[in-house]
Structures are given as C-alpha cells and as structure tokens.
Design a protein around this motif. Structure first.
Motif, PDB file in Angstrom:
ATOM      1  N   CYS A 114       0.838  -1.191   0.000  1.00  8.89           N
ATOM      2  CA  CYS A 114       0.000   0.000   0.000  1.00  8.89           C
ATOM      3  C   CYS A 114       0.880   1.251   0.000  1.00  8.89           C
ATOM      4  CB  CYS A 114      -0.918  -0.024   1.216  1.00  8.89           C
ATOM      5  SG  CYS A 114      -2.112   1.330   1.279  1.00  8.89           S
ATOM      6  N   ALA A 115       1.894   1.248   0.861  1.00  9.98           N
ATOM      7  CA  ALA A 115       2.818   2.382   0.939  1.00  9.98           C
ATOM      8  C   ALA A 115       3.614   2.548  -0.353  1.00  9.98           C
ATOM      9  CB  ALA A 115       3.767   2.190   2.119  1.00  9.98           C
ATOM     10  N   TYR A 116       4.015   1.438  -0.955  1.00  9.91           N
ATOM     11  CA  TYR A 116       4.831   1.473  -2.175  1.00  9.91           C
ATOM     12  C   TYR A 116       4.088   2.191  -3.298  1.00  9.91           C
ATOM     13  CZ  TYR A 116       8.501  -0.455  -5.250  1.00  9.91           C
ATOM     14  OH  TYR A 116       9.561  -0.621  -6.113  1.00  9.91           O
ATOM     15  N   LEU A 117       2.815   1.802  -3.506  1.00 15.18           N
ATOM     16  CA  LEU A 117       2.037   2.436  -4.564  1.00 15.18           C
ATOM     17  C   LEU A 117       1.744   3.895  -4.260  1.00 15.18           C
ATOM     18  CD1 LEU A 117      -0.694  -0.065  -5.839  1.00 15.18           C
ATOM     19  CD2 LEU A 117       1.206   0.921  -7.109  1.00 15.18           C
ATOM     20  N   LEU A 118       1.334   4.169  -3.028  1.00 14.57           N
ATOM     21  CA  LEU A 118       1.020   5.552  -2.676  1.00 14.57           C
ATOM     22  C   LEU A 118       2.249   6.449  -2.784  1.00 14.57           C
ATOM     23  CD1 LEU A 118      -1.371   5.067   0.382  1.00 14.57           C
ATOM     24  CD2 LEU A 118      -1.992   5.848  -1.913  1.00 14.57           C
ATOM     25  N   ALA A 119       3.387   5.959  -2.310  1.00 17.66           N
ATOM     26  CA  ALA A 119       4.611   6.760  -2.379  1.00 17.66           C
ATOM     27  C   ALA A 119       5.028   7.001  -3.826  1.00 17.66           C
ATOM     28  CB  ALA A 119       5.729   6.064  -1.611  1.00 17.66           C
ATOM     29  N   GLU A 120       4.938   5.948  -4.634  1.00 12.33           N
ATOM     30  CA  GLU A 120       5.351   6.071  -6.045  1.00 12.33           C
ATOM     31  C   GLU A 120       4.522   7.119  -6.779  1.00 12.33           C
ATOM     32  OE1 GLU A 120       6.184   3.161  -9.904  1.00 12.33           O
ATOM     33  OE2 GLU A 120       4.884   2.476  -8.278  1.00 12.33           O
ATOM     34  N   HIS A 121       3.291   7.315  -6.335  1.00 11.06           N
ATOM     35  CA  HIS A 121       2.400   8.229  -7.057  1.00 11.06           C
ATOM     36  C   HIS A 121       2.121   9.524  -6.303  1.00 11.06           C
ATOM     37  CE1 HIS A 121       1.688   4.375  -9.135  1.00 11.06           C
ATOM     38  NE2 HIS A 121       1.558   5.156 -10.180  1.00 11.06           N
ATOM     39  N   GLY A 122       3.012   9.862  -5.368  1.00 11.23           N
ATOM     40  CA  GLY A 122       2.995  11.214  -4.833  1.00 11.23           C
ATOM     41  C   GLY A 122       2.194  11.462  -3.584  1.00 11.23           C
ATOM     42  N   TYR A 123       1.862  10.408  -2.801  1.00 11.99           N
ATOM     43  CA  TYR A 123       1.019  10.598  -1.624  1.00 11.99           C
ATOM     44  C   TYR A 123       1.798  10.693  -0.311  1.00 11.99           C
ATOM     45  CZ  TYR A 123      -3.045   9.871  -4.556  1.00 11.99           C
ATOM     46  OH  TYR A 123      -4.009   9.997  -5.526  1.00 11.99           O
ATOM     47  N   ARG A 124       3.107  10.492  -0.348  1.00  6.07           N
ATOM     48  CA  ARG A 124       3.978  10.644   0.826  1.00  6.07           C
ATOM     49  C   ARG A 124       3.423   9.972   2.091  1.00  6.07           C
ATOM     50  NH1 ARG A 124       5.741  16.918  -0.356  1.00  6.07           N
ATOM     51  NH2 ARG A 124       7.528  16.416  -1.658  1.00  6.07           N
ATOM     52  N   PRO A 125       3.167   8.693   2.070  1.00  7.12           N
ATOM     53  CA  PRO A 125       2.565   8.040   3.237  1.00  7.12           C
ATOM     54  C   PRO A 125       3.506   7.999   4.429  1.00  7.12           C
ATOM     55  CG  PRO A 125       3.337   6.406   1.667  1.00  7.12           C
ATOM     56  CD  PRO A 125       3.493   7.731   0.996  1.00  7.12           C
ATOM     57  N   LEU A 126       2.893   7.973   5.613  1.00 11.78           N
ATOM     58  CA  LEU A 126       3.623   7.778   6.862  1.00 11.78           C
ATOM     59  C   LEU A 126       3.321   6.361   7.344  1.00 11.78           C
ATOM     60  CD1 LEU A 126       5.169   8.591   9.451  1.00 11.78           C
ATOM     61  CD2 LEU A 126       3.018   9.579  10.301  1.00 11.78           C
ATOM     62  N   ILE A 127       4.365   5.562   7.539  1.00 12.13           N
ATOM     63  CA  ILE A 127       4.193   4.182   7.968  1.00 12.13           C
ATOM     64  C   ILE A 127       4.575   4.075   9.435  1.00 12.13           C
ATOM     65  CG2 ILE A 127       4.878   1.776   7.609  1.00 12.13           C
ATOM     66  CD1 ILE A 127       5.463   4.290   4.845  1.00 12.13           C
ATOM     67  N   LEU A 128       3.613   3.651  10.263  1.00 14.19           N
ATOM     68  CA  LEU A 128       3.857   3.408  11.683  1.00 14.19           C
ATOM     69  C   LEU A 128       4.049   1.909  11.886  1.00 14.19           C
ATOM     70  CD1 LEU A 128       1.086   5.632  13.336  1.00 14.19           C
ATOM     71  CD2 LEU A 128       3.481   6.244  12.925  1.00 14.19           C
ATOM     72  N   GLU A 129       5.181   1.513  12.435  1.00 12.80           N
ATOM     73  CA  GLU A 129       5.465   0.101  12.687  1.00 12.80           C
ATOM     74  C   GLU A 129       5.814  -0.084  14.151  1.00 12.80           C
ATOM     75  OE1 GLU A 129       5.947  -3.458  13.215  1.00 12.80           O
ATOM     76  OE2 GLU A 129       5.410  -3.021  11.134  1.00 12.80           O
ATOM     77  N   ARG A 130       5.035  -0.912  14.843  1.00 11.65           N
ATOM     78  CA  ARG A 130       5.249  -1.107  16.280  1.00 11.65           C
ATOM     79  C   ARG A 130       6.570  -1.814  16.574  1.00 11.65           C
ATOM     80  NH1 ARG A 130       0.392  -4.701  18.229  1.00 11.65           N
ATOM     81  NH2 ARG A 130       1.531  -4.652  20.209  1.00 11.65           N
ATOM     82  N   GLY A 131       7.054  -2.612  15.631  1.00 15.93           N
ATOM     83  CA  GLY A 131       8.313  -3.329  15.806  1.00 15.93           C
ATOM     84  C   GLY A 131       9.497  -2.553  15.257  1.00 15.93           C
ATOM     85  N   ARG A 132      10.623  -3.251  15.116  1.00 17.33           N
ATOM     86  CA  ARG A 132      11.855  -2.599  14.684  1.00 17.33           C
ATOM     87  C   ARG A 132      12.110  -2.826  13.197  1.00 17.33           C
ATOM     88  NH1 ARG A 132      13.521  -4.755  19.986  1.00 17.33           N
ATOM     89  NH2 ARG A 132      13.722  -2.968  21.401  1.00 17.33           N
TER      90      ARG A 132
END
Length: 557
Positions: A114-132
């Motif tokens: 989801c992040a890959y597609l959004l980022a590639e097309h200009g949406y600058r997503p913020l990914i929150l990951e509880r782990g490392r």
C-alpha cells in the motif's frame, strides 16, 4: 493498451534443458526459424512428475513475432494461441485535497505494498510500525531463538516485513487476478532483489534470507519517493467522532505518547495485533468473529517427501519436494496442510508473554534435512465456547498458554505414535509395514529441525479432544497419499494457532470501515491469507485512497 503475444503451452523439456533447447522447441512448435521470433520469455514453469520417475519441466512461454496470426495458423496446434497481455494500470482519479498524508499502520506485505504504490504516485505516506527495522529485528529474533531473550515488541510476528518475513516466502495465491496485481507484486519483488524465476515458477518462493533484503530495499524506495517510516511507533488509540477518524494516539520508541492528526489510516496490523483489535472494538469499530484453523507443525524427513513425490531421490536437478493435502473427516470437519516448508525449520513464533505459537520457515536453498508443514483443523465460532467478535482470540490465547506450559516455555514436541496413543489409547504403525524402505527414512537419528528451544513432552493436551481426533483422522488419510506420512516416528510440534486472523473488520464498496477514513486491510482485517494476497489487498486499498484524494505532489515536483 494490450500487446499481442503468441502463447505456447505444454512445452516439455528435460530437467537439465538449456536456453538453446527452449528456443529450438518454440521454433519447432511454431514451424518457423529463429529470425521470425523477436523475443520470448517463460511465463510459467512447473515440474511434471505424473509419470514418475520420468520427470520433466512443463513450460508455458510467450513469444513476440512479426506476424503472430500467420504463425499461429501455420502451427495449426491447440498448443498455440494469441493472447493480449495487459499490464497492471494504476487507477487514480481523486479530486479531493487531503488535509493530511495517509497513515499506514503496519509494514507487513499489505502495508508495505500500500505504501509502495502511494509513495510512487505522490502521496507521501507515513508508515507506523510497532516493531523494529528488519535488520534489528533479525538480531532480536535470533537472540530469542538462541538464548530465549523474548521481546514482545520485536519478534516473528512484529516488525518490518510482518510475519511473512520469517517464513518460507511463498508467493503462490488462489486469488483471481483480472487486474494484474499479482504480476505487479512479483515484479516489485524482483526489482528489489528477489530472483527473477519467481515471475514464472509454478510455486514461487523467495526464502527468509533473501526476503529480508527485499523488504529493506522496498523501504528505501518508499523513502526516496517521499514516504516516511517510524519504527517502534505503535498506534495505541484512535480518535473517532460521529463515525469518522480524526487522529491517532501513538507510543514512540521511548514509551512516550503523541497525538497524530489523521483522517486516512490503513489498518494493515497483521493477524497478531490483538491489543489493537481490542482497542478498535472499544472505540466502536464494527468487527466480527470468523472461522480459521489451528493444529500442529508436523516434521518428516525431506527424503521421504522427495521419494513419494518424485519416485526417486531428487538428485541435484530437482528442488526439495512439497505437498498440498486436504481431507474431510467422518464428522465433516476440514483438515489440510498449510504453509508447507520443504527443507525448512519449525520456528518459535510467539508474540505474547507466557504463550507459545509456532510457524514454519525455509531459507532460499530449502536444503534442510526435514520437511515441515502445518496440519490444521478448521474451527468455527461455535467451537470457541464464547461469544463476541474477539472470541477466536481468546481461544487462541488459551491453547497458546497450554502449549507454553506443556514445553515449559520451549516448543513442545511429541512423536505421532505417542500422540495417537494419548488420544485414542492405542498404537498403530502407519499403513506401511515396518520393514519397508519408507520407515527407513526415520532411522539414523530423525530429530526436530527447530529454531528455538524444544522439549519432548505431551502435545496431546493442548487442543480440545474433537480437534485432536480430527487431526489424527486427517493424518491417516494423508498417509494413503504419501506412505509414511502418519508413521509413529513423525514429529508433532505445537501449537500452530496463527494461520489467519480470527476476526474480520467489515468494509464497504469504498474499502472503508463504517468509521470513515479507516481502511481495514490485509490478513489482520480478514481479507488475505498469505504474502501475495495481503500485498494485493494493500494495492487495492492504495487505489481506493487515490480514487478519493489527489496526490500531495506530482513527479514533476
């Protein structure tokens, strides 16, 4: 616009075929010479062992030529046809200006794609990951397996790449793919370091060792396109008013909380984020219990599986053999194999203190001594003995606690003969006499191949009696397909409880929950069942967001 290609099916070639042999075969079937073929490629390759031990590759290839229709007509063969190749097309038609960038909660396959597609097309997503991040996570997981240093925030379930990172990396899926998402997923993996053969292998897999680098490379591309990752940042609460999302409460790596304004959040939380599901339920997010399956990891000598599937030793040209088995018990309960790992390891995949769950993992070479697979039994909400959408989670926790206690914190292991005697009060060697070649596979120290500590003990007390009985009946049915499958020496490792999410978060035609701005996604929300299907669902959610909102910037920026 599609491209016309000539498809050639059922090209039969020996296991040691060369590129020249494939090219000659294509030309022979098309009744033409090499000059008429502009290009060709393999689109599917599988092993045909139906006449074992005579084994060969069955290949489907596609060729581009100057006069496709004339060549197909000249070939005069049902083996040859013209197909129109349609590549995946990004569909973005949103007109609304977003107040905030989209937030993706979780960086497993669903969240990552989801992040890959959004980022590639200009949406600058913020990914929150509880782990490392995946490199740190790898060290944490290995420390747990080798020293028992369990970290509830960084383990086989939580961290960059999700639960699939520490698995076999299998990429096959039963999801129908009329929009080309599956092809896109495989191509992205290849672009980021996966072997090119996953584009055409009948049962593609990457392997944990390679998948770790692929995940890292995808992260770097997302960042280069304007995305941001925050590791050890867990969404712990959701601000919801009048059925609309307004913000998130996030706990950072220092244990401090901060508010994040957010009106678009993708719930790619995975099947083990039980605390998040509990919070969502408290905040009024609709969800429902769903059927799933539980069981045990079973280990066999890989040589036994090879011989059963190939009719001989696999040698140097064949891969470690796999299997896919299904059965229906006398009381109409389904039993089936899941996540089969040729030449792999059983791994401690726990994510909560005092509870134990297992999974299977293979490296890319699949060269371990044992084969393992989950043999699981279907369970429904009626089996849980409790009501409510989270009843399945309570059931999982109960059997995981029993597994932890059975092994005193280690993975509990029992021989199938002992397991069967515990449940049925009898011992029967499988359908194969003890003096046959099949039983000899178990001799010479057949022992578990496990990542993490293990203890020989009783496994039979973990599941309810009716599920144990169904497991035994399924094993004995499988023994008729693969002789020796239900041998007394087979190893039973418990407990496989995380096959899929026991919860579904309903979503509408826009792929949103009843809570506007909240997009349930992937396996944890009940919409996928493996790496590829989760990745494809992540793509679907990215398309839904893009159909509503304009990009935050264009590539020209």
């Amino acid at each position: 616009m599609g491209v016309n290609m000539i498809r050639i099916n059922q090209i039969r070639l020996p296991l040691d075929y060369t590129e020249e042999m494939l090219c000659k075969k294509i030309c022979h079937i098309l009744k033409t010479d090499r000059n008429a073929i502009l290009s060709y490629r393999i689109v599917k390759r599988s092993i045909d062992a139906r006449k074992k031990p005579d084994i060969f590759y069955s290949i489907t290839a596609e060729a581009e030529a100057k006069k496709e229709e004339r060549l197909v007509k000249k070939a005069g063969n049902s083996q040859v046809s013209i197909v129109v190749k349609e590549a995946y097309q990004w569909k973005a038609a949103g007109e609304k200006t977003a107040a905030h960038r989209p937030v993706i909660i979780g960086s497993g396959p669903a969240g990552l794609f989801c992040a890959y597609l959004l980022a590639e097309h200009g949406y600058r997503p913020l990914i929150l990951e509880r782990g490392r991040d995946v490199d740190t996570r790898k060290k944490d997981v290995e420390a747990f397996w080798e020293k028992g240093a369990f970290d509830p925030g960084s383990n086989v379930q939580f961290g960059e790449g999700g639960a699939g990172t520490f698995s076999d990396g299998k990429l096959n899926t039963l999801v129908k793919d009329k929009d080309g998402r599956n092809g896109y997923v495989l191509s992205v993996f290849v672009q980021n370091g996966a072997p090119e053969k996953i584009l055409y292998e009948g049962k593609p897999h990457i392997g944990t060792d390679i998948l770790i680098d692929v995940v890292k490379n995808m992260r770097e591309r997302i960042k280069a396109w304007g995305g941001e990752f925050r590791f050890q940042n867990q969404a712990i609460d959701f601000e919801i008013e009048k059925n609309r999302l307004y913000g998130l409460l996030v706990k950072d790596e220092k244990g401090q909380t901060y508010r994040l304004e957010c009106d678009t959040a993708v719930l790619a939380i995975g099947h083990s984020a039980r605390d998040t599901l509990e919070t969502l339920l408290q905040r009024g997010v609709p969800m429902e219990a769903k059927s799933f399956a539980v069981g045990f990891r079973v280990e066999h000598p890989q040589a036994l599986i090879d011989t059963a599937q190939y009719g001989r030793d696999k040698g140097d040209l064949l891969p470690a053999a796999s299997y896919k088995l299904t059965a229906k018990t006398s009381n109409d309960r389904g039993v089936y194999s899941f996540c089969m790992c040729p030449g792999g390891f059983v791994v401690n995949a726990s994510s909560e203190e005092g509870k134990l769950a297992v999974n299977g993992m293979s490296y890319s070479g699949r060269n371990g001594k044992n084969a393992n697979s989950a043999i699981i039994v279907s369970v429904t909400p009626e089996d849980y003995g409790a009501a409510g959408p989270l009843a399945g989670i309570a059931f999982q926790r109960k059997i995981e606690e029993k597994a932890f206690l059975a092994g005193n914190g280690n993975i509990p292991v029992e021989r199938f003969g002992d397991f069967k005697e515990d449940i049925l009060g009898k011992r029967e060697t499988g359908n194969v006499p003890s003096d046959t070649e099949t039983v000899s596979f178990f001799q010479d120290g057949f022992e578990p191949q496990i990542k993490g500590g293990f203890t020989y003990t009783k496994v039979s007390g973990i599941l309810p009696g009716q599920l144990n009985a169904a497991f035994i009946e399924g094993m004995e049915q499988f023994d008729r397909v693969i002789p020796g499958f239900a041998d007394d020496h087979v190893l039973i490792d418990g407990i496989e409880s995380r096959t899929s999410s026991p919860v579904r978060i309903p979503r509408d035609e826009t792929n949103q929950s009843k809570i506007r701005g909240l997009y349930p996604c992937g396996e944890g929300a009940g919409y996928a069942g493996g790496i590829t299907s989760a990745a494809m669902d992540g793509m679907k959610i990215a398309e839904s967001i893009a159909s509503r909102y304009k990009p935050l910037y264009t590539k020209a920026d």
